[in-house]
Design an enzyme around this catalytic site. Structure first.
Site, PDB file in Angstrom:
ATOM      1  N   HIS A 197      55.165  72.472  55.203  1.00 20.11           N
ATOM      2  CA  HIS A 197      54.518  71.269  54.661  1.00 20.11           C
ATOM      3  C   HIS A 197      55.277  69.993  54.985  1.00 20.11           C
ATOM      4  CE1 HIS A 197      51.885  73.843  52.134  1.00 20.11           C
ATOM      5  NE2 HIS A 197      51.059  72.876  52.462  1.00 20.11           N
ATOM      6  N   GLU A 438      38.542  84.939  65.701  1.00 16.52           N
ATOM      7  CA  GLU A 438      39.985  84.822  65.447  1.00 16.52           C
ATOM      8  C   GLU A 438      40.678  86.181  65.443  1.00 16.52           C
ATOM      9  OE1 GLU A 438      40.571  82.698  61.760  1.00 16.52           O
ATOM     10  OE2 GLU A 438      38.936  83.730  60.763  1.00 16.52           O
ATOM     11  N   ASP A 462      44.802  82.023  63.950  1.00 17.17           N
ATOM     12  CA  ASP A 462      44.866  83.467  63.729  1.00 17.17           C
ATOM     13  C   ASP A 462      44.754  84.237  65.039  1.00 17.17           C
ATOM     14  OD1 ASP A 462      45.314  84.053  60.987  1.00 17.17           O
ATOM     15  OD2 ASP A 462      43.363  83.159  60.540  1.00 17.17           O
ATOM     16  N   CYS A 509      38.532  75.454  66.470  1.00 14.95           N
ATOM     17  CA  CYS A 509      38.880  74.721  65.239  1.00 14.95           C
ATOM     18  C   CYS A 509      40.303  75.020  64.786  1.00 14.95           C
ATOM     19  CB  CYS A 509      37.886  75.012  64.121  1.00 14.95           C
ATOM     20  SG  CYS A 509      37.877  76.740  63.616  1.00 14.95           S
TER      21      CYS A 509
HETATM   22  C1  PEP Z   1      42.378  79.584  62.544  1.00 16.46           C
HETATM   23  O1  PEP Z   1      42.756  80.717  62.239  1.00 16.46           O
HETATM   24  O2  PEP Z   1      42.541  79.082  63.669  1.00 16.46           O
HETATM   25  C2  PEP Z   1      41.698  78.731  61.546  1.00 16.46           C
HETATM   26  C3  PEP Z   1      41.181  77.573  61.890  1.00 16.46           C
HETATM   27  O3  PEP Z   1      41.666  79.170  60.259  1.00 16.46           O
HETATM   28  P1  PEP Z   1      42.911  79.120  59.240  1.00 16.46           P
HETATM   29  O4  PEP Z   1      44.000  78.295  59.850  1.00 16.46           O
HETATM   30  O5  PEP Z   1      42.373  78.539  57.978  1.00 16.46           O
HETATM   31  O6  PEP Z   1      43.261  80.577  59.115  1.00 16.46           O
HETATM   32 MG    MG Z   2      41.990  81.677  60.461  1.00 15.20          MG
END
Ligand code: PEP
Ligand code: MG
Length: 578
Positions: A197, A438, A462, A509
């Site tokens: 963080h 993912e 992920d 994303c």
């Molecule tokens: C990802 O896994 O890339 C994702 C966007 O989801 P999170 O980071 O919330 O697991």
């Molecule tokens: Mg994810």
């Protein structure tokens, strides 16, 4: 990577927040408080010590609440929510009452009792196998430090630095980072990871930061001049006049580029050969909408709904969810809003969900697996989504999908909810249904999955950890975690090819989408939409405007043949500087 170079003047560490800073070292050391050692007090002193402690708790609560507000405004809700955990500790009887008990029953000084209880609680949390809970150890240390600072009359909130300070510390807490004034131009830490963080806050405050510098910091003294390069992850010690001049020229160049990027952020991103690439924002709450719009988002590419659940002390009701989803949809009008269904499990537990402990939570009953195993919980969300669809251009995205049966099960539950709503006379709207890619299996089987969905979005955070078998939260193997690894890029290409065959859009994303240096490669791999934190949008849009489809395709084809993430990075960085 870590340690001194042959020149003995450069410290190599992990880049955590981009930018270049020249400044003077100021060590932020833990204060040696003699009073931290439990000191026994006389009976007459007990009442005074108790009021001192209660006053410190009240002051800390006020400081943290204020910090939470400013962080939410300046950085975002997602990052501000870390301070909710701090406030929760200040209301936790196991922490506060135990300190009071020790002052009263064991006749310990307020600082001694607070220091001992903080240490014991943090040690206990750190020893827990549950990753989420063990990560709370840092939060309790942060709260304890604040209380001890207040008790020893250090005005922690007003630690001041001379203009041009580079703060060097063993570790920085989120509070310390959020409280830094604009006099601090750079940050260097011995420990920490770029996904922590403190680093996230430094990135949003645009303070260049490097982390994990290790023992190389031992020789760094207060007052030394250093150059912190948050892109390269280096600290140059006592640079000569020529080096300083070169750094200043690079700083001026960056500032010019940033101003141009911000000005250009609002217009759509169209490549040099006329292709439109949608650039969207990742959000965690309706409160993030304002920053997303200001940053130039053309919609929402990922609304992480788990924050709604994590901020609540009960399963959010259909009405509560409807209100949140509707607010976001209305704010974006006709623009697409992709709301992700609940993604808990892994490193995101829910206290009220009573999830059984798992040995490998990232490989456990996470996300859609949890939702399908708890259809009552899931139905509430799906009903809220169907009703919210009346108010905008809703896309619903399912995380952690691994096979077609899961997609069909979600569709069947949606149908069930539609029937229920119809029978109840409730109105609802149309929505598109997509999946996150993912899990490597989903990418490899993208040709099988694609005909069953309206869109796909690649979660590189992920996808990287599962493809490379590198825990995304483990700083000890952080050097192995790189989303630009050719193995990950090959899976992205497979996914894009499968999507193109059936004519559905495919986005990214995960954090990789906000890496401007990788934008051309992603377009070349076939990605049609990128979603990222609001602060990254302008840079990525500027980058996309210089891209041509043919050149991007050739670049992507080339990097897919490279042997490592380092070679991919070297190739794209060389292009960026060309
Ligand atoms: C990802 O896994 O890339 C994702 C966007 O989801 P999170 O980071 O919330 O697991
Ligand atoms: Mg994810």
């Amino acid at each position: 990577m870590k340690g001194r170079t042959a020149l003995e003047r450069q410290i190599k560490s992990i880049p955590a927040a981009a930018g270049l800073a020249i400044g003077k070292v100021v060590w932020l050391r833990k204060h040696d408080r003699a009073d931290d050692v439990p000191r026994h007090i006389s009976e007459d002193e007990v009442d005074a010590e108790l009021s001192r402690f209660h006053a410190a708790v009240a002051a800390a609560r006020e400081q943290i609440a204020e910090l939470r507000n400013t962080t939410a405004k300046q950085v975002g809700e997602e990052e501000a929510s870390v301070f909710d955990a701090h406030l929760a500790f200040l209301a936790d009887p196991a922490y506060v009452d135990e300190t009071v008990r020790r002052i009263r029953r064991e006749a310990l000084s307020a600082t001694g009792a607070c220091s001992a209880v903080t240490k014991e609680t943090s040690d206990m949390l750190a020893s827990l196998p549950d990753e989420y809970l063990s990560a709370r150890a840092a939060d309790i240390r942060d709260v304890g430090d604040r209380l001890l600072g207040l008790l020893s009359s250090e005005t922690k909130g007003t630690v001041t630095f001379a203009p041009g300070s580079v703060v060097v510390a063993d570790e920085l807490t989120p509070s310390q980072t959020a409280e830094l004034t604009s006099d601090v131009v750079g940050l260097v830490t011995r420990r920490g990871s770029k996904t922590g963080h403190a680093a996230i806050i430094a990135r949003t405050l645009a303070i260049p930061m490097v982390v994990g510098a290790g023992d190389a910091l031992d020789d760094l003294g207060d007052g030394q001049t250093v150059v912190v390069d948050g892109d390269a992850g280096t600290v140059d010690v006592e640079p000569d006049a020529a080096e300083l001049e070169a750094v200043r020229a690079r700083q001026a160049e960056r500032a010019k580029h940033r101003a141009e990027a911000l000005a250009a952020g609002r217009a759509p991103a169209v490549t040099a050969d006329g292709r439109r690439i949608e650039v969207l924002a990742n959000i965690g709450s309706p409160k993030d909408v304002e920053a997303a719009l200001a940053g130039g988002a053309e919609g929402v590419g990922l609304f992480r709904t788990e924050f709604l659940y994590q901020e609540s002390d009960h399963w959010p009701t259909e009405a509560e969810q409807l209100e949140a989803y509707r607010a976001v949809l209305e704010a974006f009008g006709d623009a697409p809003v992709i709301i992700r269904t609940l993604d808990i499990g892994g490193d995101k537990p829910l206290p009220y969900a009573e999830m059984p402990k798992e040995d490998n939570p990232f490989l456990g009953q996470r996300a859609v697996r949890f939702c399908l195993a708890n259809p009552d919980v899931f139905r509430t969300q799906l009903r809220a989504l169907l009703r919210a669809a009346m108010f905008g251009n809703l896309h619903v995205m399912v995380p952690m999908v691994e096979n077609v049966e899961e997609v069909e099960a979600v569709r069947a539950l949606f149908d069930e909810c539609r029937d229920q709503l119809k029978a109840e006379g409730q109105t609802f709207g149309e929505l598109k249904l997509g999946i996150m890619v993912e899990i490597p299996a989903a990418a490899v089987m993208a040709d099988i999955l694609a005909p069953h969905v309206d869109f796909m979005s690649i979660g590189t955070n992920d996808l990287t950890q599962y493809t490379l078998a590198v825990d995304r939260g483990n700083e000890r193997i952080e050097h192995l975690y790189d989303a630009s690894h050719p193995a990950v890029l090959r899976l992205i290409r497979m996914t894009c090819d499968a999507a193109a065959k059936v004519g559905i859009p495919v986005g990214v994303c995960g954090e990789l989408a906000g890496d401007a240096a990788m934008a051309e490669t992603l377009v070349g791999l076939g990605v049609t939409e990128l979603s990222m934190s609001a602060t990254r949008i302008a840079d990525v849009k500027v980058k996309l405007r210089g891209v041509t489809t043919d050149r991007a395709r050739a670049l992507a084809d080339e990097v897919l043949t490279l042997a490592s993430a380092a070679l991919v990075q070297a190739r794209v960085q060389a292009l960026a500087q060309a």
